[in-house]
Design an enzyme around this catalytic site. Structure first.
Site, PDB file in Angstrom:
ATOM      1  CB  SER A 124      -0.903  -0.003   1.239  1.00 13.21           C
ATOM      2  OG  SER A 124      -1.522   1.249   1.433  1.00 13.21           O
ATOM      3  CD  GLU A 126      -2.542   5.456   4.135  1.00 10.30           C
ATOM      4  OE1 GLU A 126      -1.874   5.817   5.124  1.00 10.30           O
ATOM      5  OE2 GLU A 126      -3.398   6.168   3.592  1.00 10.30           O
ATOM      6  CE1 TYR A 148      -4.345  -1.599   5.226  1.00 12.31           C
ATOM      7  CE2 TYR A 148      -3.250   0.409   4.490  1.00 12.31           C
ATOM      8  CZ  TYR A 148      -3.866  -0.800   4.205  1.00 12.31           C
ATOM      9  OH  TYR A 148      -4.006  -1.205   2.894  1.00 12.31           O
TER      10      TYR A 148
END
Length: 330
Positions: A124, A126, A148
């Site tokens: 990801s 992120e 996360y």
């Protein structure tokens, strides 16, 4: 010879689009599903007769070994995750167990029961978090800003380690934000399009959001699953950024979504501090030049078309409720 694929997270947004893609290519598709007292198969209801669903859990090593032995896949796509960044602060340990250790359990199951299978890990954007450079590429250092993101960094590196340690064909797709009408209602993009439809249809009178100035690189999920497949067709495994290379703010998303139904977002959007992250990720912009060069991949759906597609889908979904005079759906 017919190829066999196993998809974890098959009932999610990406899993449903990937399953359709693989079925169209003639694959036998199996999907890992958790046992649940509620039906979570809405996104794949139209293809359930064509896929083989196998009960299992990313937190249970034994079940993953059994799933791998049953599916005997040529390709494994790991899309299972606690994928909502906001909830990862509330469920930090669970997020780490599934999104980090779950990847290790799955890789270990492959190593033991399907060692020749090719593996795709859904990494990801992120992971970049507090970005060190703009745009972000495959070599940009990670600085995650949520549980996360931290868990996804672990998943990325354990995939890399199994590739280097055991010679597995294991690749990471570092996907930037990708949306669709199948996006979960808790994500900001779908929250916006659902809110627009409710306001236009008289089911709501405002939309509460957090930081309107957050900037993201948004693409269409249906485009991005093609990249997942392309990665596993290469002779050598590798890691790729998947992005459009174009950045927009949450505010711009709102402006386009409301304008599509003839409304001015400024009259309905309310900034609510409850929806601001404890550690904000202000800017994510990917450069997928490597993917374009090596894989020949290009995103097809533009940002404006994506927003309008999502608004239209939510308008269609909610119109019967509004026509029946029902209250706002919970």
């Amino acid at each position: 010879m017919t190829k066999r694929a196993l998809i974890t997270g098959i009932t999610g947004q990406d899993g449903s689009y990937l399953a359709e893609l693989l079925l169209d290519k003639g694959y036998e598709v199996s999907g890992l599903v958790r046992r649940s007292s509620t039906d979570t198969r809405e996104r794949i209801a139209h293809i359930v007769p064509r896929v083989h669903l196998i009960p299992g859990d990313m937190s249970d090593q034994g079940s993953l070994i059994d799933v791998m032995a049953e599916a005997q896949p040529d390709e494994v796509y790991n899309l299972a995750a606690q994928s909502f960044v906001g909830d990862s602060w509330k469920q930090a340990l669970y997020t780490g167990d599934v999104d980090a250790l779950g990847v290790t359990r799955l890789l270990e199951a492959i190593r033991r029961k399907a060692p020749s299978a090719r593996f795709y890990q859904a990494s990801s954007s992120e992971m970049f978090g507090k970005v060190r450079e703009v745009p972000q590429v495959e070599t940009t250092p990670f600085h995650p800003r949520s549980p996360y993101g931290v868990a996804k960094v672990y998943g990325y590196f354990i995939t890399l380690n199994y590739r280097e340690s055991f010679g597995m064909h294991a690749s990471n797709g570092i996907l930037f934000n990708h949306e669709s009408p199948r996006r979960g209602i808790e994500f900001v993009t779908r929250k916006i399009t659902d809110g627009v439809a409710k306001i236009k249809l008289g089911l709501a009178d405002e939309l509460r959001l957090g930081n309107l100035d957050s900037q993201r690189d948004w693409g269409f999920a249906g485009d991005y699953v093609e990249m997942m497949w392309l990665m596993l067709q290469q002779d050598e495994p590798d890691d790729y950024v998947v992005a459009t290379g174009v950045m927009h703010t949450v505010r711009q998303f709102c402006e386009i979504a409301f304008a599509h139904v003839g409304l001015d977002y400024e009259q309905f959007v309310v900034v609510d501090d409850r929806f601001v992250r404890p550690a904000e990720v202000d800017l994510l912009l990917g450069d997928s030049a490597k993917a374009k060069r090596v894989l020949g991949w290009e995103p097809k759906v533009s940002f404006n078309a994506l927003v309008e597609l999502m608004v239209d889908a939510d308008m269609e979904r909610l119109a019967p409720i509004a026509a029946a005079g029902a209250s706002e759906p919970r």
